[in-house]
Design a protein around this motif. Structure first.
Motif, PDB file in Angstrom:
ATOM      1  N   VAL A  61       0.846  -1.190   0.000  1.00  0.00           N
ATOM      2  CA  VAL A  61       0.000   0.000   0.000  1.00  0.00           C
ATOM      3  C   VAL A  61       0.883   1.242   0.000  1.00  0.00           C
ATOM      4  CG1 VAL A  61      -1.931  -1.114   1.175  1.00  0.00           C
ATOM      5  CG2 VAL A  61      -0.136  -0.024   2.524  1.00  0.00           C
ATOM      6  N   LEU A  62       0.276   2.355  -0.366  1.00  0.00           N
ATOM      7  CA  LEU A  62       0.975   3.640  -0.329  1.00  0.00           C
ATOM      8  C   LEU A  62       0.627   4.337   0.974  1.00  0.00           C
ATOM      9  CD1 LEU A  62       2.669   5.915  -1.562  1.00  0.00           C
ATOM     10  CD2 LEU A  62       0.592   6.712  -2.740  1.00  0.00           C
ATOM     11  N   VAL A  63       1.592   4.402   1.884  1.00  0.00           N
ATOM     12  CA  VAL A  63       1.394   5.071   3.173  1.00  0.00           C
ATOM     13  C   VAL A  63       1.686   6.556   3.001  1.00  0.00           C
ATOM     14  CG1 VAL A  63       2.155   5.231   5.576  1.00  0.00           C
ATOM     15  CG2 VAL A  63       2.010   2.991   4.454  1.00  0.00           C
ATOM     16  N   ALA A  64       0.798   7.390   3.525  1.00  0.00           N
ATOM     17  CA  ALA A  64       1.004   8.839   3.522  1.00  0.00           C
ATOM     18  C   ALA A  64       0.998   9.308   4.973  1.00  0.00           C
ATOM     19  CB  ALA A  64      -0.089   9.540   2.725  1.00  0.00           C
ATOM     20  N   HIS A  65       2.173   9.678   5.459  1.00  0.00           N
ATOM     21  CA  HIS A  65       2.292  10.148   6.842  1.00  0.00           C
ATOM     22  C   HIS A  65       2.383  11.664   6.818  1.00  0.00           C
ATOM     23  CE1 HIS A  65       3.560  10.542  11.003  1.00  0.00           C
ATOM     24  NE2 HIS A  65       3.222   9.280  11.175  1.00  0.00           N
ATOM     25  N   LEU A  66       1.449  12.333   7.497  1.00  0.00           N
ATOM     26  CA  LEU A  66       1.372  13.791   7.423  1.00  0.00           C
ATOM     27  C   LEU A  66       2.398  14.494   8.294  1.00  0.00           C
ATOM     28  CD1 LEU A  66      -2.503  14.248   7.405  1.00  0.00           C
ATOM     29  CD2 LEU A  66      -0.937  13.987   5.465  1.00  0.00           C
ATOM     30  N   GLY A  67       2.948  13.801   9.297  1.00  0.00           N
ATOM     31  CA  GLY A  67       3.945  14.440  10.150  1.00  0.00           C
ATOM     32  C   GLY A  67       3.385  15.692  10.810  1.00  0.00           C
ATOM     33  N   MET A  68       4.194  16.745  10.876  1.00  0.00           N
ATOM     34  CA  MET A  68       3.777  17.989  11.515  1.00  0.00           C
ATOM     35  C   MET A  68       2.998  18.901  10.579  1.00  0.00           C
ATOM     36  SD  MET A  68       4.775  18.051  14.702  1.00  0.00           S
ATOM     37  CE  MET A  68       4.769  19.795  15.110  1.00  0.00           C
ATOM     38  N   SER A  69       3.302  18.850   9.283  1.00  0.00           N
ATOM     39  CA  SER A  69       2.742  19.856   8.385  1.00  0.00           C
ATOM     40  C   SER A  69       2.315  19.301   7.034  1.00  0.00           C
ATOM     41  CB  SER A  69       3.770  20.975   8.154  1.00  0.00           C
ATOM     42  OG  SER A  69       4.970  20.450   7.577  1.00  0.00           O
TER      43      SER A  69
ATOM     44  N   TYR B 214     -14.023  16.059 -11.609  1.00  0.00           N
ATOM     45  CA  TYR B 214     -13.154  15.683 -10.501  1.00  0.00           C
ATOM     46  C   TYR B 214     -11.767  16.269 -10.716  1.00  0.00           C
ATOM     47  CZ  TYR B 214     -16.195  12.282  -8.147  1.00  0.00           C
ATOM     48  OH  TYR B 214     -17.194  11.699  -7.433  1.00  0.00           O
ATOM     49  N   PRO B 215     -11.106  16.734  -9.647  1.00  0.00           N
ATOM     50  CA  PRO B 215      -9.714  17.170  -9.782  1.00  0.00           C
ATOM     51  C   PRO B 215      -8.840  15.991 -10.218  1.00  0.00           C
ATOM     52  CG  PRO B 215     -10.641  17.852  -7.670  1.00  0.00           C
ATOM     53  CD  PRO B 215     -11.591  16.868  -8.264  1.00  0.00           C
ATOM     54  N   ASP B 216      -7.850  16.257 -11.034  1.00  0.00           N
ATOM     55  CA  ASP B 216      -7.055  15.189 -11.637  1.00  0.00           C
ATOM     56  C   ASP B 216      -5.655  15.047 -11.055  1.00  0.00           C
ATOM     57  OD1 ASP B 216      -9.146  14.516 -13.310  1.00  0.00           O
ATOM     58  OD2 ASP B 216      -8.516  15.895 -14.892  1.00  0.00           O
ATOM     59  N   GLU B 217      -5.354  15.767  -9.972  1.00  0.00           N
ATOM     60  CA  GLU B 217      -4.059  15.603  -9.322  1.00  0.00           C
ATOM     61  C   GLU B 217      -4.236  15.412  -7.821  1.00  0.00           C
ATOM     62  OE1 GLU B 217      -0.953  18.044 -12.227  1.00  0.00           O
ATOM     63  OE2 GLU B 217      -1.226  18.665 -10.149  1.00  0.00           O
ATOM     64  N   LEU B 218      -3.426  14.536  -7.265  1.00  0.00           N
ATOM     65  CA  LEU B 218      -3.294  14.401  -5.814  1.00  0.00           C
ATOM     66  C   LEU B 218      -1.907  14.889  -5.457  1.00  0.00           C
ATOM     67  CD1 LEU B 218      -4.169  13.452  -2.996  1.00  0.00           C
ATOM     68  CD2 LEU B 218      -3.368  11.157  -3.610  1.00  0.00           C
ATOM     69  N   ARG B 219      -1.832  15.899  -4.598  1.00  0.00           N
ATOM     70  CA  ARG B 219      -0.558  16.533  -4.274  1.00  0.00           C
ATOM     71  C   ARG B 219      -0.225  16.361  -2.795  1.00  0.00           C
ATOM     72  NH1 ARG B 219      -1.096  22.422  -7.401  1.00  0.00           N
ATOM     73  NH2 ARG B 219      -1.541  21.562  -9.497  1.00  0.00           N
ATOM     74  N   PHE B 220       1.038  16.000  -2.540  1.00  0.00           N
ATOM     75  CA  PHE B 220       1.535  15.941  -1.171  1.00  0.00           C
ATOM     76  C   PHE B 220       2.387  17.180  -0.941  1.00  0.00           C
ATOM     77  CE2 PHE B 220       4.722  14.648   2.049  1.00  0.00           C
ATOM     78  CZ  PHE B 220       3.844  14.379   3.094  1.00  0.00           C
ATOM     79  N   VAL B 221       1.939  18.005   0.001  1.00  0.00           N
ATOM     80  CA  VAL B 221       2.592  19.271   0.324  1.00  0.00           C
ATOM     81  C   VAL B 221       3.089  19.181   1.765  1.00  0.00           C
ATOM     82  CG1 VAL B 221       2.270  21.775   0.535  1.00  0.00           C
ATOM     83  CG2 VAL B 221       1.055  20.495  -1.257  1.00  0.00           C
ATOM     84  N   ASP B 222       4.327  19.605   2.005  1.00  0.00           N
ATOM     85  CA  ASP B 222       4.878  19.459   3.357  1.00  0.00           C
ATOM     86  C   ASP B 222       5.940  20.527   3.603  1.00  0.00           C
ATOM     87  OD1 ASP B 222       5.512  18.553   5.854  1.00  0.00           O
ATOM     88  OD2 ASP B 222       6.339  16.629   5.214  1.00  0.00           O
ATOM     89  N   GLN B 223       5.614  21.482   4.443  1.00  0.00           N
ATOM     90  CA  GLN B 223       6.525  22.596   4.715  1.00  0.00           C
ATOM     91  C   GLN B 223       7.731  22.161   5.532  1.00  0.00           C
ATOM     92  OE1 GLN B 223       4.674  26.181   6.209  1.00  0.00           O
ATOM     93  NE2 GLN B 223       6.475  26.723   7.412  1.00  0.00           N
ATOM     94  N   ARG B 224       7.504  21.360   6.574  1.00  0.00           N
ATOM     95  CA  ARG B 224       8.588  21.027   7.506  1.00  0.00           C
ATOM     96  C   ARG B 224       9.271  19.690   7.195  1.00  0.00           C
ATOM     97  NH1 ARG B 224       5.011  22.800  12.815  1.00  0.00           N
ATOM     98  NH2 ARG B 224       4.960  25.032  12.361  1.00  0.00           N
ATOM     99  N   ILE B 225       8.702  18.921   6.294  1.00  0.00           N
ATOM    100  CA  ILE B 225       9.288  17.670   5.790  1.00  0.00           C
ATOM    101  C   ILE B 225       9.493  16.640   6.893  1.00  0.00           C
ATOM    102  CG2 ILE B 225      10.899  16.760   4.062  1.00  0.00           C
ATOM    103  CD1 ILE B 225      11.720  19.521   3.366  1.00  0.00           C
TER     104      ILE B 225
END
Length: 306
Positions: free
Chosen positions: A75-83, A111-122
């Motif tokens: 599976v594709l895990v998406a961990h949001l962390g702090m940001s 439907y929107p055609d992109e899923l974006r992962f955004v993370d300021q603090r990484i």
């Protein structure tokens, strides 16, 4: 850090917008955000391309996307962390300043055609994790009936809103610990999904001090705490989660508003609402706790005698 209600809000949004859709292309813009994918960014891109998102699942603060089309179950895990943020956008929308990973999805009308992962603090990230059987043979989390969980999340307990968990499970887990009550409920191996904000809210609602030793906790008190945890999480979820800044948003970029309903957290020096209703003068106090803060009422949450 996003807690259970915030992650569940994101899960529901992803389930609506991306489940059943094929991943047409993947672009890693910052390798640090896929650092837990040990085969590297190029393999991450190539492995995901062509897969179909079959499910969106959550246990505690862990969120993962089921995938059809892989040679080995993972599976594709998406961990949001702090940001971390997972946003659905149209391709023509300007890139976010801290955009790290882009998944282009098959076109679907309106439907929107992109899923974006955004993370300021990484502190967060995305990675593929193999599936393993759940230890009890029951579904791994909300969003899938399958008794299979990512290896990366197999160590965490069932979460507050999991129907396959009971107050008795919480009581037994607490009594196996020799620590303070608040530390215990923040331990994801005891019960998952609880963070600092909701721990303070649930303890306040249950009239329990987080300084109580788990060895002294009684079943009726755990039942009260369990009920409070469920109630607090349910109300927070209905409000879209708690947002104190722009870093927590849902998949459409909107903030939650449960912060307006907090009874303890962040209310240092303000009257305890429950005591005020009972004609008692008491104010919420703040104490240092594990590099953060704890907010309690000294009257209706009395500390144990040492």
């Amino acid at each position: 850090m996003p807690e259970l209600p915030e992650v569940e809000v994101v899960r529901r949004g992803l389930e609506k917008w991306v489940r059943t859709r094929r991943i047409e292309a993947v672009q890693v813009l910052d390798p640090r955000s896929v650092r837990r994918h040990l085969d590297g960014p190029l393999d991450f891109e190539q492995t995901l391309t062509g897969c179909t998102i079959s499910s969106v699942v959550r246990r505690g603060k862990f969120l993962w996307l089921g995938l059809d089309g892989l040679d080995v179950p993972a599976v594709l895990v998406a961990h949001l962390g702090m940001s971390g943020q997972l946003l659905v956008e149209q391709p023509e929308a300007a890139d976010e300043k801290h955009l790290k990973v882009r998944l282009s999805l098959e076109e679907q009308l309106d439907y929107p055609d992109e899923l974006r992962f955004v993370d300021q603090r990484i502190f967060g990230g995305m990675f593929l994790s193999p599936l393993v059987a759940t230890s009890d043979g029951l579904p791994a989390g909300l969003g899938s009936p399958e008794p299979a969980i990512p290896q990366a999340a197999a160590h965490i307990a069932r979460d507050v809103l999991d129907p396959n968990r009971s107050a008795e499970d919480l009581y037994l887990a607490l009594r196996r610990r020799t620590t303070d009550l608040k530390r215990a409920i923040l331990d994801q191996a005891v019960i998952s999904g609880v963070g600092n904000i909701y721990a303070d809210e649930a303890l306040w609602q249950a009239k329990l001090s987080g300084s109580r030793k788990t060895a002294t906790i009684r079943r009726p008190e755990v039942q009260r705490l369990n009920d409070a945890l469920i109630d607090v999480m349910t109300r927070a979820l209905a409000a879209g989660g708690t947002s104190f800044d722009s870093l927590y948003v849902n998949v459409n970029g909107a903030s939650g508003y449960f912060a307006r309903s907090l009874n303890a957290y962040g209310r240092e020096g303000k009257p305890c609402l429950r005591c005020a209703e009972n004609g008692v003068a008491s104010v919420i106090r703040r104490d240092a706790f594990m590099g953060r803060s704890s907010y309690t009422c000294p009257v209706c949450q009395p500390r144990p005698r040492r």
